[in-house]
Design a protein around this motif. Structure first.
Motif, PDB file in Angstrom:
ATOM      1  N   ARG A 190      25.912  20.035  36.412  1.00 28.33           N
ATOM      2  CA  ARG A 190      24.550  20.352  35.967  1.00 28.33           C
ATOM      3  C   ARG A 190      24.310  21.857  35.960  1.00 28.33           C
ATOM      4  NH1 ARG A 190      20.543  20.033  32.713  1.00 28.33           N
ATOM      5  NH2 ARG A 190      18.476  20.100  33.631  1.00 28.33           N
ATOM      6  N   LEU A 191      24.762  22.555  37.006  1.00 27.51           N
ATOM      7  CA  LEU A 191      24.609  24.010  37.065  1.00 27.51           C
ATOM      8  C   LEU A 191      25.366  24.701  35.925  1.00 27.51           C
ATOM      9  CD1 LEU A 191      24.888  24.562  40.919  1.00 27.51           C
ATOM     10  CD2 LEU A 191      22.852  24.964  39.515  1.00 27.51           C
ATOM     11  N   PHE A 192      26.545  24.182  35.628  1.00 29.09           N
ATOM     12  CA  PHE A 192      27.341  24.714  34.532  1.00 29.09           C
ATOM     13  C   PHE A 192      26.603  24.545  33.199  1.00 29.09           C
ATOM     14  CE2 PHE A 192      30.653  24.391  31.270  1.00 29.09           C
ATOM     15  CZ  PHE A 192      31.341  25.575  31.491  1.00 29.09           C
ATOM     16  N   ASP A 193      26.022  23.352  33.000  1.00 31.01           N
ATOM     17  CA  ASP A 193      25.252  23.087  31.776  1.00 31.01           C
ATOM     18  C   ASP A 193      24.070  24.034  31.643  1.00 31.01           C
ATOM     19  OD1 ASP A 193      26.966  21.046  31.098  1.00 31.01           O
ATOM     20  OD2 ASP A 193      25.637  19.428  31.792  1.00 31.01           O
ATOM     21  N   LEU A 194      23.371  24.287  32.767  1.00 32.73           N
ATOM     22  CA  LEU A 194      22.208  25.170  32.731  1.00 32.73           C
ATOM     23  C   LEU A 194      22.605  26.611  32.430  1.00 32.73           C
ATOM     24  CD1 LEU A 194      20.180  23.780  35.773  1.00 32.73           C
ATOM     25  CD2 LEU A 194      19.578  23.575  33.363  1.00 32.73           C
ATOM     26  N   ARG A 195      23.727  27.060  32.962  1.00 41.22           N
ATOM     27  CA  ARG A 195      24.193  28.432  32.706  1.00 41.22           C
ATOM     28  C   ARG A 195      24.579  28.634  31.245  1.00 41.22           C
ATOM     29  NH1 ARG A 195      28.230  31.140  36.892  1.00 41.22           N
ATOM     30  NH2 ARG A 195      27.844  32.821  35.442  1.00 41.22           N
ATOM     31  N   ASN A 196      25.040  27.549  30.609  1.00 43.92           N
ATOM     32  CA  ASN A 196      25.489  27.649  29.224  1.00 43.92           C
ATOM     33  C   ASN A 196      24.439  27.182  28.216  1.00 43.92           C
ATOM     34  OD1 ASN A 196      28.169  28.685  29.683  1.00 43.92           O
ATOM     35  ND2 ASN A 196      28.636  26.691  30.580  1.00 43.92           N
TER      36      ASN A 196
END
Length: 197
Positions: A190-196
């Motif tokens: 989820r954090l990866f998705d938000l950063r991208n």
């Protein structure tokens, strides 16, 4: 909170509809130790005990649960894997399991391997859930280690004890199971998705 270490199995004695809900009566060896309002994982689904009578108890599944799990396919007479919530201070023998099913998967292959079994499961990758090699996965409430991880499928190796003491012994190719992905992996994804985004 659960660990994915199955305590026992229950037998589905009665399944009825109540508006959009399902009321399920379960017979189990641990019924005498349960109390109303207690959380119990059934094939990985956290359900609340609503009534107890003799060796049987009732739980209710709401539409949200029916839509996101395999509970709508349950049949009277079948076995479900049971685990009570963990106690603070107990050993965490499996991994951290919430009892919140992320999605279902289909069993596409079962292979016997010299006394153990390899089960292959395929799931919808569009929901952005992932597995990793040697990572944790919960299948029908059972804490397992992933082998042969791919984008939308994975294998698990089942030892004889697990095969005999859970409902893995009843699973057939084509059956639908409940999956709960590793909670740490879900946060990282989820954090990866938000950063991208």
């Amino acid at each position: 909170m659960f660990t994915g270490i199955i305590e026992t199995q229950g037998i589905l004695k009665k399944i009825t509809s109540q508006n959009e809900n399902m009321v399920i009566t379960v017979s189990s060896s641990i019924t005498g130790e349960l109390k109303v309002d207690q959380s119990v994982a059934h094939n990985g689904i956290c359900l609340t005990v609503t009534d107890i009578e003799g060796d049987q108890y009732k739980v209710t599944a709401i539409k949200e649960t029916i839509d996101k799990t395999n509970i709508g396919k349950w049949k009277e007479g079948k076995h479900v894997n049971l685990e009570r919530a963990m106690k603070i201070g107990d050993r965490l023998d499996g991994h951290i399991v919430q009892g919140h099913v992320d999605q279902t998967a289909k069993c596409i292959s079962i292979k016997e391997a010299g006394g153990s079994w390899y089960f292959t499961f395929e799931y919808d990758a569009s929901k952005n859930n992932v597995t990793i090699e040697k990572g944790s996965i919960t299948v029908n409430g059972v804490s397992l280690t992933v082998v042969n991880s791919a984008q939308n499928r994975f294998d698990v190796a089942i030892i004889p004890y697990t095969f005999e003491h859970t409902n893995f012994g009843e699973l057939k190719e084509g059956d639908t199971v409940n999956l709960e992905f590793d909670v740490i992996g879900k946060y990282v994804s989820r954090l990866f998705d938000l950063r991208n985004a």
